[in-house]
Write a protein that holds these residues in place. Structure first.
Motif, PDB file in Angstrom:
ATOM      1  N   MET A   6      13.120  91.717  21.522  1.00 11.80           N
ATOM      2  CA  MET A   6      13.910  91.028  20.273  1.00 11.80           C
ATOM      3  C   MET A   6      12.729  90.444  19.725  1.00 11.80           C
ATOM      4  O   MET A   6      12.961  90.379  18.195  1.00 11.80           O
ATOM      5  CB  MET A   6      15.157  90.571  19.884  1.00 11.80           C
ATOM      6  N   GLY A   7      11.589  90.316  20.619  1.00  8.51           N
ATOM      7  CA  GLY A   7      10.384  89.602  18.890  1.00  8.51           C
ATOM      8  C   GLY A   7      10.145  87.913  19.247  1.00  8.51           C
ATOM      9  O   GLY A   7      10.646  87.500  18.177  1.00  8.51           O
ATOM     10  N   GLU A   8      11.837  87.280  19.708  1.00  9.59           N
ATOM     11  CA  GLU A   8      12.422  85.995  19.482  1.00  9.59           C
ATOM     12  C   GLU A   8      11.351  85.458  20.655  1.00  9.59           C
ATOM     13  O   GLU A   8      11.917  84.786  21.884  1.00  9.59           O
ATOM     14  CB  GLU A   8      13.412  85.895  19.608  1.00  9.59           C
ATOM     15  N   ALA A   9       9.959  84.707  20.478  1.00 12.62           N
ATOM     16  CA  ALA A   9       9.209  83.817  21.002  1.00 12.62           C
ATOM     17  C   ALA A   9      10.009  83.045  21.822  1.00 12.62           C
ATOM     18  O   ALA A   9       9.347  82.323  23.072  1.00 12.62           O
ATOM     19  CB  ALA A   9       7.745  84.042  20.191  1.00 12.62           C
ATOM     20  N   ARG A  10       9.921  81.807  20.797  1.00 12.62           N
ATOM     21  CA  ARG A  10      10.476  80.611  21.859  1.00 12.62           C
ATOM     22  C   ARG A  10      11.629  80.606  21.745  1.00 12.62           C
ATOM     23  O   ARG A  10      11.690  80.148  23.518  1.00 12.62           O
ATOM     24  CB  ARG A  10      11.002  79.457  19.711  1.00 12.62           C
ATOM     25  N   ALA A  11      12.613  81.371  21.968  1.00 16.58           N
ATOM     26  CA  ALA A  11      13.434  82.097  23.265  1.00 16.58           C
ATOM     27  C   ALA A  11      13.346  82.255  24.095  1.00 16.58           C
ATOM     28  O   ALA A  11      13.351  82.487  25.438  1.00 16.58           O
ATOM     29  CB  ALA A  11      14.975  82.665  21.814  1.00 16.58           C
ATOM     30  N   CYS A  12      11.889  83.508  24.399  1.00 14.14           N
ATOM     31  CA  CYS A  12      11.603  83.710  25.132  1.00 14.14           C
ATOM     32  C   CYS A  12      11.172  82.686  26.168  1.00 14.14           C
ATOM     33  O   CYS A  12      10.856  82.170  27.884  1.00 14.14           O
ATOM     34  CB  CYS A  12      10.671  84.933  25.012  1.00 14.14           C
ATOM     35  N   GLN A  13      10.080  81.870  25.444  1.00 11.90           N
ATOM     36  CA  GLN A  13       9.180  81.044  26.010  1.00 11.90           C
ATOM     37  C   GLN A  13       9.755  79.700  26.725  1.00 11.90           C
ATOM     38  O   GLN A  13      10.446  79.406  28.610  1.00 11.90           O
ATOM     39  CB  GLN A  13       8.460  79.733  25.192  1.00 11.90           C
ATOM     40  N   ARG A  14      11.609  79.380  25.899  1.00 15.31           N
ATOM     41  CA  ARG A  14      12.554  78.457  27.168  1.00 15.31           C
ATOM     42  C   ARG A  14      13.332  79.124  27.902  1.00 15.31           C
ATOM     43  O   ARG A  14      12.654  78.697  29.013  1.00 15.31           O
ATOM     44  CB  ARG A  14      13.267  77.820  26.213  1.00 15.31           C
ATOM     45  N   ALA A  15      12.986  81.024  28.072  1.00 10.96           N
ATOM     46  CA  ALA A  15      13.909  81.135  29.081  1.00 10.96           C
ATOM     47  C   ALA A  15      12.968  81.304  30.646  1.00 10.96           C
ATOM     48  O   ALA A  15      13.034  80.777  31.585  1.00 10.96           O
ATOM     49  CB  ALA A  15      14.545  82.344  28.852  1.00 10.96           C
ATOM     50  N   LEU A  16      11.725  81.792  30.449  1.00 14.29           N
ATOM     51  CA  LEU A  16      10.455  81.686  30.989  1.00 14.29           C
ATOM     52  C   LEU A  16       9.571  80.424  31.665  1.00 14.29           C
ATOM     53  O   LEU A  16      10.373  80.515  33.218  1.00 14.29           O
ATOM     54  CB  LEU A  16       9.188  82.250  30.465  1.00 14.29           C
ATOM     55  N   SER A  17      10.880  79.458  31.160  1.00 15.80           N
ATOM     56  CA  SER A  17      10.260  78.006  31.527  1.00 15.80           C
ATOM     57  C   SER A  17      11.581  77.647  32.193  1.00 15.80           C
ATOM     58  O   SER A  17      11.365  76.646  33.970  1.00 15.80           O
ATOM     59  CB  SER A  17       9.685  76.750  30.332  1.00 15.80           C
ATOM     60  N   GLN A  18      12.685  78.010  32.361  1.00 14.93           N
ATOM     61  CA  GLN A  18      13.412  77.878  32.862  1.00 14.93           C
ATOM     62  C   GLN A  18      13.636  78.144  34.296  1.00 14.93           C
ATOM     63  O   GLN A  18      14.219  78.310  35.577  1.00 14.93           O
ATOM     64  CB  GLN A  18      15.009  78.140  32.111  1.00 14.93           C
ATOM     65  N   ALA A  19      13.111  80.017  34.208  1.00 14.71           N
ATOM     66  CA  ALA A  19      12.921  80.835  35.298  1.00 14.71           C
ATOM     67  C   ALA A  19      11.212  79.978  36.477  1.00 14.71           C
ATOM     68  O   ALA A  19      12.136  79.974  37.269  1.00 14.71           O
ATOM     69  CB  ALA A  19      12.728  81.910  34.735  1.00 14.71           C
ATOM     70  N   GLU A  20      10.883  79.633  35.729  1.00 13.17           N
ATOM     71  CA  GLU A  20       9.297  78.550  36.493  1.00 13.17           C
ATOM     72  C   GLU A  20      10.434  77.968  37.676  1.00 13.17           C
ATOM     73  O   GLU A  20       9.618  77.700  38.326  1.00 13.17           O
ATOM     74  CB  GLU A  20       8.272  79.090  36.003  1.00 13.17           C
ATOM     75  N   ARG A  21      10.939  77.086  36.652  1.00 12.69           N
ATOM     76  CA  ARG A  21      11.631  75.823  37.500  1.00 12.69           C
ATOM     77  C   ARG A  21      12.465  75.853  38.218  1.00 12.69           C
ATOM     78  O   ARG A  21      12.022  75.727  39.662  1.00 12.69           O
ATOM     79  CB  ARG A  21      12.083  74.898  35.822  1.00 12.69           C
ATOM     80  N   HIS A  22      13.468  77.219  38.336  1.00 14.09           N
ATOM     81  CA  HIS A  22      13.879  77.217  39.080  1.00 14.09           C
ATOM     82  C   HIS A  22      13.640  77.698  40.288  1.00 14.09           C
ATOM     83  O   HIS A  22      13.492  77.185  42.076  1.00 14.09           O
ATOM     84  CB  HIS A  22      15.623  78.327  39.052  1.00 14.09           C
ATOM     85  N   PHE A  23      12.471  78.809  40.100  1.00 12.71           N
ATOM     86  CA  PHE A  23      11.934  79.335  41.475  1.00 12.71           C
ATOM     87  C   PHE A  23      11.018  78.408  41.836  1.00 12.71           C
ATOM     88  O   PHE A  23      10.997  78.769  43.065  1.00 12.71           O
ATOM     89  CB  PHE A  23      10.398  80.555  40.381  1.00 12.71           C
ATOM     90  N   CYS A  24      10.268  77.681  41.585  1.00 14.08           N
ATOM     91  CA  CYS A  24       9.908  76.044  42.306  1.00 14.08           C
ATOM     92  C   CYS A  24      10.407  75.416  43.026  1.00 14.08           C
ATOM     93  O   CYS A  24       9.784  75.121  44.182  1.00 14.08           O
ATOM     94  CB  CYS A  24       8.897  75.492  40.982  1.00 14.08           C
ATOM     95  N   ARG A  25      11.897  75.658  42.885  1.00 17.16           N
ATOM     96  CA  ARG A  25      12.796  74.411  43.485  1.00 17.16           C
ATOM     97  C   ARG A  25      13.974  75.519  45.198  1.00 17.16           C
ATOM     98  O   ARG A  25      13.566  75.755  45.528  1.00 17.16           O
ATOM     99  CB  ARG A  25      14.038  74.937  42.446  1.00 17.16           C
TER     100      ARG A  25
END
Length: 384
Positions: free
Chosen positions: A236-255
């Motif tokens: 959808m081109g919503e870069a900030r929301a995408c970056q927040r979601a990617l950060s959450q994905a990476e955080r949970h993946f690292c756990r």
């Protein structure tokens, strides 16, 4: 008076909607999935020609969220008693079909998976078993029904995939597996919504998957939902929301520890996280980041994952084009063609055709002309 039922019209209507309604009981889940498998084996015309129905997935996700009380999964049916050994054999062969699909594409493998569901898994669901065996058997039926749906996506049959995913969700609910149901919602239904160009629905499915999990916070499962949400926002081109979601994905993946996760999640290792980042940055028109993460994904992907390697190599080609590097893009494009030649995958061919269109503005470049010739040859051979 001659009624519609006398003319068979109601039965036809019911058949044509097979799989699009969420089954709310174990009996309904088994009966509906069995009919879908049978109709698919028979290649009923309405399954082949139907179109994706966006509302069906939304309705199924709502019904799944509402849930239903756990049923007794022990069953006294006909014939022999199903044992855990039977369940292990079901797992082994179904996993082999999935492995072959990753390596060679789904066009030839899918019919074997559907026959397996129809003639081997289906009859086991109607035989006597204990509660524990019933739970495992229904959960496997859900997993391989979803796998057959993914194979339908690879064959560009999105409506058929939708039916399979809805029934996989119902079977997971019948098995009392909220965790696998959430996986179906996010990974399978969410990606299907992306493929069908409904990114907002993909985001909502990911959110619903997190909201509907009652079995605690499994980090890897949670990471998967955030990945799908990120991809929806990127589309959808919503870069900030995408970056927040990617950060959450990476955080949970690292756990997480993929080796300790349920078997259906163990595929999601570093390569697949990098793959998700690459897709997001491609859709956000950030070619440097897309190239970086596509290269990381290719570094970590097994050589046998031919289909996924073709996808990430295509992202490299797309990014190079956007960086005004047509020669490098063409080299990646030729590699995509070479990988796709190893696959029996209509969707992979569609990606080659889409990539070919991206190269048209650069067709006078000699390297690009070579790629276009290779791509045209592949597409022509595939159409024969």
């Amino acid at each position: 008076m001659v009624t519609a039922r006398d003319l068979g019209m109601e039965a036809v209507s019911e058949d044509q909607t097979i799989g699009l309604r969420y089954p709310k009981t174990m009996e309904d889940a088994v009966a509906t999935a069995s009919r879908l498998w049978r109709y698919d084996v028979e290649r009923r015309e309405f399954l082949i020609g139907s179109v994706f129905a966006a509302g069906a997935v939304s309705a199924a996700s709502r019904d799944w969220l509402i849930g239903s009380p756990r049923e007794e999964l022990a069953y006294t049916g006909t014939g022999t008693h199903v044992s855990m050994s039977d369940v292990e054999q079901v797992r082994a062969l179904g996993d082999e079909f999935e492995r072959l699909s990753h390596t060679f594409g789904s066009q030839r493998i899918r019919r074997h998976m559907v026959n397996y569901l129809r003639y081997d898994v289906g009859p086991l669901l109607k035989k006597s078993r204990s509660d524990k065996v019933g739970r495992e058997l229904l959960n496997l039926a859900a997993e391989f029904t979803a796998a057959a749906g993914y194979m339908a996506v690879d064959c560009n049959e999105l409506s058929l995939a939708e039916r399979y995913y809805i029934q996989a969700l119902g079977l997971a609910n019948a098995a009392d597996s909220r965790s696998y149901g959430a996986q179906v919602m996010a990974t399978h239904m969410g990606h299907l919504a992306l493929y069908a160009d409904h990114p907002r629905e993909a985001v909502q499915l990911a959110e619903a998957a997190r909201a509907g999990t009652r079995n605690g916070d499994e980090p890897l499962a949670t990471a998967v939902t955030w990945v799908v949400e990120a991809r929806g926002y990127a589309r959808m081109g919503e870069a900030r929301a995408c970056q927040r979601a990617l950060s959450q994905a990476e955080r949970h993946f690292c756990r997480s520890n993929p080796s300790e996760a349920p078997q259906y999640l163990q595929y999601f290792q570093q390569a697949y996280l990098s793959d998700a980042f690459a897709h997001c940055f491609r859709d956000l028109d950030q070619p440097d980041s897309a190239s970086k993460f596509a290269a990381l994904a290719l570094r970590d992907l097994p050589q046998t994952h031919t289909r996924r390697r073709a996808i990430n190599t295509g992202i490299l080609a797309h990014a190079s084009l956007h960086k005004k590097e047509p020669a490098e893009a063409a080299a990646h494009g030729i590699e995509v063609v070479q990988l796709t030649q190893q696959l029996h995958s209509p969707r992979a061919l569609s990606r080659v055709a889409r990539l070919r269109r991206d190269f048209i503005p650069h067709q006078k470049d000699a390297d690009v002309a070579t790629f276009l010739e290779e791509a045209d040859g592949l597409l022509k051979r595939a159409s024969v």
